[in-house]
Design a protein around this motif. Structure first.
Motif, short mmCIF file in Angstrom:
data_model
loop_
_atom_site.label_atom_id
_atom_site.label_comp_id
_atom_site.label_asym_id
_atom_site.label_seq_id
_atom_site.Cartn_x
_atom_site.Cartn_y
_atom_site.Cartn_z
N ARG A 6 0.87 -1.24 -0.02
CA ARG A 6 0.10 -0.18 0.13
C ARG A 6 1.01 1.22 -0.06
O ARG A 6 1.63 1.27 0.78
CB ARG A 6 -0.82 0.19 1.27
N THR A 7 0.75 1.91 -0.92
CA THR A 7 1.48 3.33 -1.12
C THR A 7 1.23 4.37 0.22
O THR A 7 -0.16 4.73 0.23
CB THR A 7 1.28 3.98 -2.73
N GLU A 8 2.27 4.64 0.82
CA GLU A 8 2.07 5.67 1.91
C GLU A 8 2.21 6.86 1.53
O GLU A 8 1.57 7.95 2.05
CB GLU A 8 2.92 5.11 3.02
N SER A 9 3.37 7.30 0.61
CA SER A 9 3.81 8.52 0.41
C SER A 9 4.48 8.47 -1.00
O SER A 9 5.09 7.34 -1.31
CB SER A 9 4.57 9.42 1.40
N LEU A 10 4.47 9.51 -1.56
CA LEU A 10 5.01 9.81 -2.90
C LEU A 10 5.61 11.24 -2.95
O LEU A 10 4.91 12.05 -2.78
CB LEU A 10 4.64 9.14 -4.14
N ARG A 29 -0.58 6.91 -6.64
CA ARG A 29 -1.22 7.68 -5.87
C ARG A 29 -1.23 7.21 -4.23
O ARG A 29 -0.99 5.73 -4.12
CB ARG A 29 -2.86 7.70 -6.14
N GLU A 30 -1.13 8.01 -3.34
CA GLU A 30 -1.15 7.38 -1.95
C GLU A 30 -2.37 6.63 -1.60
O GLU A 30 -3.35 7.04 -1.86
CB GLU A 30 -0.93 8.86 -0.98
N GLY A 31 -2.15 5.49 -0.89
CA GLY A 31 -3.37 4.71 -0.44
C GLY A 31 -3.73 3.65 -1.49
O GLY A 31 -4.41 2.62 -1.04
N GLY A 75 8.98 7.13 -2.76
CA GLY A 75 8.37 7.34 -1.73
C GLY A 75 8.29 6.19 -0.61
O GLY A 75 9.21 5.46 -0.86
N THR A 76 7.18 5.90 -0.03
CA THR A 76 7.24 4.85 0.89
C THR A 76 5.98 4.17 0.92
O THR A 76 4.88 4.48 0.09
CB THR A 76 7.21 5.34 2.36
N TRP A 77 6.19 2.97 1.16
CA TRP A 77 4.80 1.86 1.10
C TRP A 77 5.02 0.82 2.28
O TRP A 77 5.98 0.72 3.01
CB TRP A 77 4.74 1.22 -0.18
#
Length: 97
Positions: A6-10, A29-31, A75-77
């Protein structure tokens, strides 16, 4: 195998990408849930795992990613789960490199 994250930030640099072969970055996209395949060229020959797959990470560990071809798109996931038999959808599907 494949891993769902799940993408947390980008970074905002992903949305600015306009090169034809890299336009997919605009759709991150985030989320969103993304599916990432670990294929033999990217596998470690000893462990048969791809670097960054979050093998020892539980669902709360934040992992970092970076898009190939645009190091500013990153980003982060968080890992959701690993799938031994890949069934990644056509959209939001990637490979480890």
């Amino acid at each position: 195998y494949c891993v769902e994250f799940r993408t947390e930030s980008l970074s905002h640099h992903c949305a600015l990408e306009s090169r034809p072969y890299a336009r997919w970055m605009q759709y991150l996209r985030e989320g969103h849930t993304v599916c990432v395949a670990c294929q033999p060229p990217a596998m470690n020959t000893g462990t048969h795992r791809c670097a960054g797959d979050g093998h020892n990470a539980d669902g709360d560990k934040i992992l970092h990613w970076e898009a190939v071809g645009n190091s500013q798109c990153q980003g982060t996931w968080k890992k959701i789960r690993q799938l031994e038999h890949c069934s990644c959808p056509l959209v939001h599907s990637f490979i480890f490199t």
